[in-house]
Design a protein around this motif. Structure first.
Motif, PDB file in Angstrom:
ATOM      1  N   THR A 237      -1.891   0.028   3.151  1.00 31.93           N
ATOM      2  CA  THR A 237      -2.350   0.986   2.149  1.00 31.93           C
ATOM      3  C   THR A 237      -3.283   1.899   2.948  1.00 31.93           C
ATOM      4  N   THR A 238      -4.429   1.180   3.455  1.00 21.29           N
ATOM      5  CA  THR A 238      -5.294   2.175   4.381  1.00 21.29           C
ATOM      6  C   THR A 238      -4.513   3.000   5.628  1.00 21.29           C
ATOM      7  N   ILE A 239      -3.670   2.168   6.187  1.00 22.55           N
ATOM      8  CA  ILE A 239      -3.045   2.928   7.168  1.00 22.55           C
ATOM      9  C   ILE A 239      -2.406   4.192   6.786  1.00 22.55           C
ATOM     10  N   MET A 240      -1.813   4.025   5.698  1.00 21.21           N
ATOM     11  CA  MET A 240      -0.736   4.929   5.157  1.00 21.21           C
ATOM     12  C   MET A 240      -1.630   6.304   4.655  1.00 21.21           C
ATOM     13  N   ALA A 241      -2.951   6.077   4.404  1.00 20.14           N
ATOM     14  CA  ALA A 241      -3.758   7.288   3.888  1.00 20.14           C
ATOM     15  C   ALA A 241      -3.952   8.242   5.135  1.00 20.14           C
ATOM     16  N   PHE A 242      -3.585   7.939   6.271  1.00 21.39           N
ATOM     17  CA  PHE A 242      -3.303   9.002   7.396  1.00 21.39           C
ATOM     18  C   PHE A 242      -2.147   9.475   7.599  1.00 21.39           C
ATOM     19  N   GLY A 243      -1.092   9.245   6.730  1.00 17.26           N
ATOM     20  CA  GLY A 243       0.209   9.883   6.900  1.00 17.26           C
ATOM     21  C   GLY A 243       0.364  10.848   5.991  1.00 17.26           C
ATOM     22  N   SER A 244       1.568  11.173   5.644  1.00 21.71           N
ATOM     23  CA  SER A 244       2.217  11.987   4.985  1.00 21.71           C
ATOM     24  C   SER A 244       1.949  12.136   3.375  1.00 21.71           C
ATOM     25  N   GLU A 245       2.336  13.114   2.411  1.00 22.80           N
ATOM     26  CA  GLU A 245       1.990  12.725   1.072  1.00 22.80           C
ATOM     27  C   GLU A 245       2.884  11.806   0.552  1.00 22.80           C
ATOM     28  N   ALA A 246       4.049  11.560   0.837  1.00 20.07           N
ATOM     29  CA  ALA A 246       4.764  10.357   0.427  1.00 20.07           C
ATOM     30  C   ALA A 246       4.013   9.049   1.011  1.00 20.07           C
ATOM     31  N   LEU A 247       3.547   8.973   2.075  1.00 17.86           N
ATOM     32  CA  LEU A 247       3.262   7.627   2.469  1.00 17.86           C
ATOM     33  C   LEU A 247       1.762   7.454   1.629  1.00 17.86           C
ATOM     34  N   GLN A 248       0.945   8.501   1.540  1.00 18.79           N
ATOM     35  CA  GLN A 248      -0.362   8.314   1.034  1.00 18.79           C
ATOM     36  C   GLN A 248      -0.022   8.003  -0.625  1.00 18.79           C
ATOM     37  N   ASN A 249       1.041   8.296  -1.094  1.00 21.28           N
ATOM     38  CA  ASN A 249       1.133   7.925  -2.600  1.00 21.28           C
ATOM     39  C   ASN A 249       2.271   6.774  -2.584  1.00 21.28           C
ATOM     40  N   ALA A 250       2.529   5.951  -1.569  1.00 19.13           N
ATOM     41  CA  ALA A 250       3.276   4.802  -1.259  1.00 19.13           C
ATOM     42  C   ALA A 250       2.910   3.706  -2.554  1.00 19.13           C
ATOM     43  N   MET A 251       3.810   3.176  -3.320  1.00 17.32           N
ATOM     44  CA  MET A 251       3.253   2.003  -4.201  1.00 17.32           C
ATOM     45  C   MET A 251       3.529   0.630  -3.294  1.00 17.32           C
ATOM     46  N   TRP A 252       2.573  -0.089  -3.429  1.00 18.39           N
ATOM     47  CA  TRP A 252       2.523  -1.436  -2.637  1.00 18.39           C
ATOM     48  C   TRP A 252       2.704  -2.563  -3.760  1.00 18.39           C
ATOM     49  N   ILE A 253       3.613  -3.359  -3.837  1.00 16.18           N
ATOM     50  CA  ILE A 253       3.754  -4.437  -4.767  1.00 16.18           C
ATOM     51  C   ILE A 253       4.033  -5.637  -4.003  1.00 16.18           C
ATOM     52  N   GLU A 254       3.212  -6.786  -4.843  1.00 14.63           N
ATOM     53  CA  GLU A 254       3.168  -8.052  -4.368  1.00 14.63           C
ATOM     54  C   GLU A 254       4.395  -8.810  -4.853  1.00 14.63           C
ATOM     55  N   CYS A 255       5.021  -9.450  -3.885  1.00 11.82           N
ATOM     56  CA  CYS A 255       6.326 -10.139  -4.579  1.00 11.82           C
ATOM     57  C   CYS A 255       6.669 -11.194  -3.233  1.00 11.82           C
ATOM     58  N   ASP A 256       7.406 -12.405  -3.444  1.00 15.05           N
ATOM     59  CA  ASP A 256       7.718 -13.536  -2.778  1.00 15.05           C
ATOM     60  C   ASP A 256       9.035 -13.091  -2.879  1.00 15.05           C
ATOM     61  N   ILE A 257      10.030 -12.427  -1.999  1.00 15.74           N
ATOM     62  CA  ILE A 257      11.191 -12.266  -2.040  1.00 15.74           C
ATOM     63  C   ILE A 257      12.217 -13.324  -1.973  1.00 15.74           C
ATOM     64  N   ALA A 258      11.612 -14.384  -1.304  1.00 19.29           N
ATOM     65  CA  ALA A 258      12.461 -15.741  -1.314  1.00 19.29           C
ATOM     66  C   ALA A 258      12.529 -16.269  -2.530  1.00 19.29           C
ATOM     67  N   SER A 259      11.603 -16.170  -3.542  1.00 16.12           N
ATOM     68  CA  SER A 259      11.551 -16.947  -4.747  1.00 16.12           C
ATOM     69  C   SER A 259      11.780 -16.014  -6.040  1.00 16.12           C
ATOM     70  N   GLN A 260      11.433 -14.797  -5.833  1.00 13.48           N
ATOM     71  CA  GLN A 260      11.262 -14.006  -7.028  1.00 13.48           C
ATOM     72  C   GLN A 260      12.417 -12.742  -6.925  1.00 13.48           C
ATOM     73  N   PRO A 261      12.677 -11.888  -8.169  1.00 14.69           N
ATOM     74  CA  PRO A 261      13.633 -10.820  -7.916  1.00 14.69           C
ATOM     75  C   PRO A 261      12.694  -9.738  -7.313  1.00 14.69           C
ATOM     76  N   ILE A 262      13.324  -9.013  -6.476  1.00 14.91           N
ATOM     77  CA  ILE A 262      13.011  -7.613  -5.839  1.00 14.91           C
ATOM     78  C   ILE A 262      12.704  -6.685  -6.998  1.00 14.91           C
ATOM     79  N   PRO A 263      11.202  -6.318  -7.276  1.00 16.38           N
ATOM     80  CA  PRO A 263      11.136  -5.414  -8.505  1.00 16.38           C
ATOM     81  C   PRO A 263      11.107  -3.901  -8.488  1.00 16.38           C
ATOM     82  N   SER A 264      12.102  -3.454  -7.510  1.00 15.50           N
ATOM     83  CA  SER A 264      12.275  -1.966  -7.227  1.00 15.50           C
ATOM     84  C   SER A 264      13.668  -1.778  -6.678  1.00 15.50           C
TER      85      SER A 264
END
Length: 322
Positions: free
Chosen positions: A123-150
């Motif tokens: 998240t901190t690194i993407m603050a240096f990027g484009s508008e799309a990167l600055q507005n990126a949504m970060w989601i916590e998920c263990d993809i091996a055991s949980q559904p991918i929520p997007s």
């Protein structure tokens, strides 16, 4: 394949909070832990380790994904739809997202990552990027055991499946496909094991109705012999800190990767094939090994072939030849 200036600036700024010696130590510890394949829940244990990971691995991941996605977009030209949304699964600190942002006009970005520290650094690194990167949504998920929520027009999973066992690889690959509105790109290490992972996923998703965009020129079983493996390479410039973290002196490294890109729609079949090995150049001739719809074959070009000969002399492993 160099990272963009704002990404390099972000890494330099963030690493100022930790000494170079500590970053090097943390990078080596992470590398040992990864090779040891211990408890995956203990992969990243602190902010400094996440920073060390970003310094050591973001350049190579960025380069591999950029190369694979560029080949994919070239193959899509003329029939692929625009992709406005990206879902980066197992995003780490966001290298694949940065690569996609440099090639696709993204409007929406979602990054899925299990490790808290990786999400924070990303998240901190993407603050240096484009508008799309600055507005990126970060989601916590263990993809091996949980559904991918997007979901996303473009879904990328880079260096993710190699961390899972074979059964989990199959399950997660199907989850990834279900999330892809238009295109799924999977990138793995360019090792025999990485290639076998790609081959298994390729087989599973073709059975689910996916269509191959790249690198394969066909949807037949892979013709590669068992003692060989399909992989490509991109050259990555190394910063001083990157060299220290990797324990090397060379100003660059060659990142070997394997990949497959799959689409919802079938595109036109193009004549030609993908170069599998670096061209063999001799006086007046060039020999290339190609994967074609008919299988793996060798083709020779001479000066009498004119422009085709000149193009092939400049070609490299991974390029498409008609």
């Amino acid at each position: 394949m160099d990272m963009p200036e704002n990404l390099r600036e972000a890494l330099v700024t963030l690493t100022e909070e930790v000494s170079s010696s500590r970053l090097v130590e943390e990078a080596r510890r992470i590398s040992f832990r990864y090779r040891d394949r211990g408890d995956p829940q203990q992969f990243i244990q602190s902010r400094s380790e996440a920073l060390a990971y970003a310094v050591a691995r973001m350049p190579a991941t960025y380069g591999a994904v950029s190369s694979a996605l560029a080949y994919t977009l070239t193959a899509l030209e003329g029939w692929g739809e625009e992709m406005a949304s990206l879902l980066d699964v197992g995003a780490g600190t966001g290298a694949a997202t940065w690569a996609a942002d440099g090639l696709v006009a993204l409007q929406k970005v979602v990054c899925v990552e299990r490790e808290t520290m990786m999400r924070q650094i990303g998240t901190t690194i993407m603050a240096f990027g484009s508008e799309a990167l600055q507005n990126a949504m970060w989601i916590e998920c263990d993809i091996a055991s949980q559904p991918i929520p997007s979901r996303g027009d473009l879904v990328i999973a880079s260096y993710v499946l190699n961390e899972l066992n074979v059964q989990s690889q199959a399950e997660v690959s199907e989850k990834l496909w279900d999330c892809a509105e238009k295109l799924l790109l999977i990138v793995e290490p360019g090792t025999p094991e990485g290639y076998r992972t790609i081959e298994r996923v390729r087989t599973i998703l073709l059975q689910r109705g996916a269509h191959i965009v790249a690198p394969c020129p066909h949807e037949n079983p892979c013709p590669m012999l068992e003692q060989d493996w399909c992989h490509f390479s991109c050259r990555i410039p190394r910063s001083q800190l990157h060299r220290l973290s990797k324990g090397g002196e060379a100003p660059y490294e060659d990142e070997k990767y394997a990949y497959v890109a799959l689409a919802r729609e079938r595109g036109p079949l193009n004549e030609g094939g993908r170069i599998l090995r670096h061209p063999q150049i001799a006086k007046g001739i060039v020999r290339i090994q190609l994967c074609t719809e008919e299988g793996i074959t060798w083709k020779t070009f001479s000066k009498r072939d004119g422009e085709a000969y000149k193009r092939v002399r400049k070609a490299k492993c991974g390029d498409w030849v008609e």
